[in-house]
Design a protein around this motif. Structure first.
Motif, PDB file in Angstrom:
ATOM      1  N   LEU A   1      42.736  37.851   4.111  1.00  0.00           N
ATOM      2  CA  LEU A   1      42.188  36.614   3.380  1.00  0.00           C
ATOM      3  C   LEU A   1      42.235  36.889   2.001  1.00  0.00           C
ATOM      4  N   SER A   2      41.612  38.307   1.607  1.00  0.00           N
ATOM      5  CA  SER A   2      41.388  38.233   0.130  1.00  0.00           C
ATOM      6  C   SER A   2      42.768  38.224  -0.526  1.00  0.00           C
ATOM      7  N   GLY A   3      43.794  38.894  -0.198  1.00  0.00           N
ATOM      8  CA  GLY A   3      45.072  39.010  -0.635  1.00  0.00           C
ATOM      9  C   GLY A   3      45.813  37.876  -1.051  1.00  0.00           C
TER      10      GLY A   3
ATOM     11  N   VAL B   1      37.626  37.466  -6.960  1.00  0.00           N
ATOM     12  CA  VAL B   1      37.691  37.829  -5.506  1.00  0.00           C
ATOM     13  C   VAL B   1      36.785  39.127  -5.647  1.00  0.00           C
ATOM     14  N   ILE B   2      37.249  39.971  -6.528  1.00  0.00           N
ATOM     15  CA  ILE B   2      36.417  41.354  -6.488  1.00  0.00           C
ATOM     16  C   ILE B   2      34.916  41.044  -6.704  1.00  0.00           C
ATOM     17  N   ALA B   3      34.416  40.156  -7.478  1.00  0.00           N
ATOM     18  CA  ALA B   3      32.998  40.097  -7.822  1.00  0.00           C
ATOM     19  C   ALA B   3      32.337  39.575  -6.506  1.00  0.00           C
ATOM     20  N   ALA B   4      33.139  38.451  -5.757  1.00  0.00           N
ATOM     21  CA  ALA B   4      32.290  38.034  -4.513  1.00  0.00           C
ATOM     22  C   ALA B   4      32.203  39.013  -3.567  1.00  0.00           C
ATOM     23  N   CYS B   5      33.206  39.899  -3.303  1.00  0.00           N
ATOM     24  CA  CYS B   5      33.187  40.991  -2.253  1.00  0.00           C
ATOM     25  C   CYS B   5      32.002  41.962  -2.441  1.00  0.00           C
TER      26      CYS B   5
ATOM     27  N   ALA C   1      34.249  42.112   3.306  1.00  0.00           N
ATOM     28  CA  ALA C   1      34.035  42.164   2.035  1.00  0.00           C
ATOM     29  C   ALA C   1      34.538  43.372   1.525  1.00  0.00           C
ATOM     30  N   ILE C   2      34.500  44.739   2.172  1.00  0.00           N
ATOM     31  CA  ILE C   2      35.019  45.894   1.718  1.00  0.00           C
ATOM     32  C   ILE C   2      36.490  45.861   1.834  1.00  0.00           C
ATOM     33  N   GLY C   3      37.017  45.222   2.968  1.00  0.00           N
ATOM     34  CA  GLY C   3      38.555  45.146   2.990  1.00  0.00           C
ATOM     35  C   GLY C   3      39.162  43.954   2.062  1.00  0.00           C
ATOM     36  N   GLY C   4      38.281  43.231   1.534  1.00  0.00           N
ATOM     37  CA  GLY C   4      38.715  42.514   0.703  1.00  0.00           C
ATOM     38  C   GLY C   4      38.750  43.006  -0.817  1.00  0.00           C
ATOM     39  N   GLU C   5      37.839  43.756  -1.131  1.00  0.00           N
ATOM     40  CA  GLU C   5      37.883  44.117  -2.529  1.00  0.00           C
ATOM     41  C   GLU C   5      38.718  45.221  -2.975  1.00  0.00           C
TER      42      GLU C   5
END
Length: 467
Positions: free
Chosen positions: A92-94, A105-109, A139-143
């Motif tokens: 999702l984050s990519g 995205v980094i801040a939200a995660c 969150a961790i997988g996204g950041e």
């Protein structure tokens, strides 16, 4: 500071490719300085605590098993549910980072991860705990892969490997810090205090939003030409102020032919010139992390149940292995530009395979021998895995770089999920030696894949590697 060429093309969407090339050339002329280090430290702090959160479950597990009377199946679920969330979060984050930007995205995660850590301290049963670990996994997988993408995009080709991997050291440093603090504090304070401490870094989201600029490469690629130029000019002004010298003229930057945006996204990753790259890095991510978490997730439990070490000693032995892995990461960071990405991954996974095979066949009869050989193997597989955070963003163009990196991150989560499951299943049958032989075979497959099929990217500008 020369900006005539970029400004001349800034207003015309048809010139996006020219602006992307010009932004890349302007980054290439920036000397590494305090500005790069500051941004690296801020993003690094975020990644450090995400790593801390990720591994914390392994060190809380012995206490949770006793407090909640967990079966082996429930124990495995507690380990893997966060990894399932990380897999989904990476995918999702990519896509999100390629659409709305890296920094948001980094801040939200990091904010979401901090909130979940705080809520985990309130759990009194496995159900709510697993639900929150899944969300935190998102969150961790996204950041982590988005942060790796961002750092690659603000770094020039010369010694990019050293710069990026010295940043990426914060991830194994976070794993190591988690191990050290867990060994020290878990017997004294219990698992709730550890998760409470892990919630504090959530406030870093404010620092990220205020102090870290969006990637000019991403802004240019998305047609936000004026923002790209303004952000690039601001970065250049800061670098000039820090160095006290005018910047050299950027090298001529010819726009590189690029494929149609109608094929961007996951479809583009799996077709054309990027298909082989995608398949290779996915295989490497899977193998490296299958081995990594197959070992690290179960080591404290193996030391306790098989060799009857108390909690403090089991955590201490596991901490030594994590520290050895960190040493391997440091060696790779300092040598990867000279050795190259492909050779680094090939030889590191090959070294891990050899160590694990010897352990499985000859040396699994005592806690001390397991400690020695898993620590030696950790030097190699930690080194291979950290190299993938450098290598993967280099293989894909800006428009799909975060998605490509996150896809690798998602596949590594398959390894993170299946590694502990396979180890748990084999270990439940009492065959400890077979556990290490199985992991050795997986590491060998990764080594052969890198040696035969991986491309070399060392010393090349991002736009040249992936137009």
């Amino acid at each position: 500071m020369t900006t005539d060429t970029p400004h001349a093309i800034a207003g015309r969407p048809a010139d996006t490719a020219a602006l992307v090339a010009a932004i890349g050339a302007r980054f290439e002329r920036l000397p590494l300085c305090r500005w790069h280090v500051t941004v690296r430290l801020i993003i690094g702090a975020v990644t450090f605590f995400e790593a801390f959160d990720q591994l914390l479950i392994a060190y809380a597990l012995p206490e949770l098993r006793t407090e909640w009377h967990l079966t082996t199946a429930q124990t495995t679920s507690l380990i893997t549910v966060g990894s399932v969330g990380m897999l989904v979060g990476a995918l999702l984050s990519g896509r999100l980072a390629d659409r709305i930007g890296r920094v948001k995205v980094i801040a939200a995660c990091i904010a979401l991860s901090g909130v979940c850590s705080l809520l985990l301290t309130l759990c009194s049963s496995p159900g709510p705990f697993m639900a929150l670990r899944f969300v935190q996994g998102l969150a961790i997988g996204g950041e982590v892969p988005v942060a790796a993408t961002f750092i690659a995009e603000i770094t020039r080709a010369h010694k990019r490997g050293r710069f990026v991997l010295l940043y990426e050291l914060v991830f194994p440093a976070g794993l190591t810090a988690c191990a050290v603090l867990a060994w020290w504090l878990m017997p004294l304070l219990g698992w709730r205090w550890m998760f409470g401490l892990a919630a504090i870094p959530g406030v870093l989201c404010v620092l990220v939003v205020r102090c870290v600029p969006e990637s000019p490469r991403w802004l240019a690629d998305h047609g936000r030409h004026e923002e790209a130029l303004a952000t690039m000019a601001s970065i250049e002004a800061k670098v000039e102020k820090i160095t006290g010298e005018p910047l050299p003229q950027p090298a001529p930057a010819a726009p590189v032919a690029r494929e149609s945006h109608s094929r961007s996204g996951l479809r583009e990753l799996l077709t054309g010139r990027y298909r082989k790259r995608t398949l290779v890095v996915c295989a490497l991510w899977f193998c490296g992390y299958f081995v990594n978490y197959g070992i690290s997730s179960w080591l404290p439990t193996i030391y306790g149940s098989r060799f009857h070490l108390d909690l403090s000693d089991a955590l201490l032995y596991s901490t030594v292995t994590s520290c050895a892995g960190f040493l391997g990461c440091l060696v790779v960071a300092l040598t990867v530009d000279r050795i190259g990405r492909r050779h680094t991954v090939t030889w590191c996974l090959g070294g891990a395979a050899l160590c694990l095979l010897l352990l499985g066949l000859f040396a699994g009869g005592s806690a001390s021998s397991v400690l020695i050989w898993t620590s030696l193997s950790a030097v190699f597989f930690f080194g291979a895995n950290i190299c993938l955070y450098l290598y993967t963003p280099e293989l894909f163009p800006t428009r799909i770089r975060a998605l490509g990196t996150s896809l690798g991150g998602a596949v590594n989560r398959l390894g993170v999920i299946l590694g502990p499951i396979v180890v748990g299943a084999v270990y439940a049958g009492g065959a400890l030696g077979t556990v290490f032989v199985t992991l050795a075979v997986v590491a060998l497959v990764g080594s052969l894949t890198a040696g035969v099929a991986a491309e070399e990217t060392s010393g090349r500008q991002l736009e040249d590697v992936a137009p």
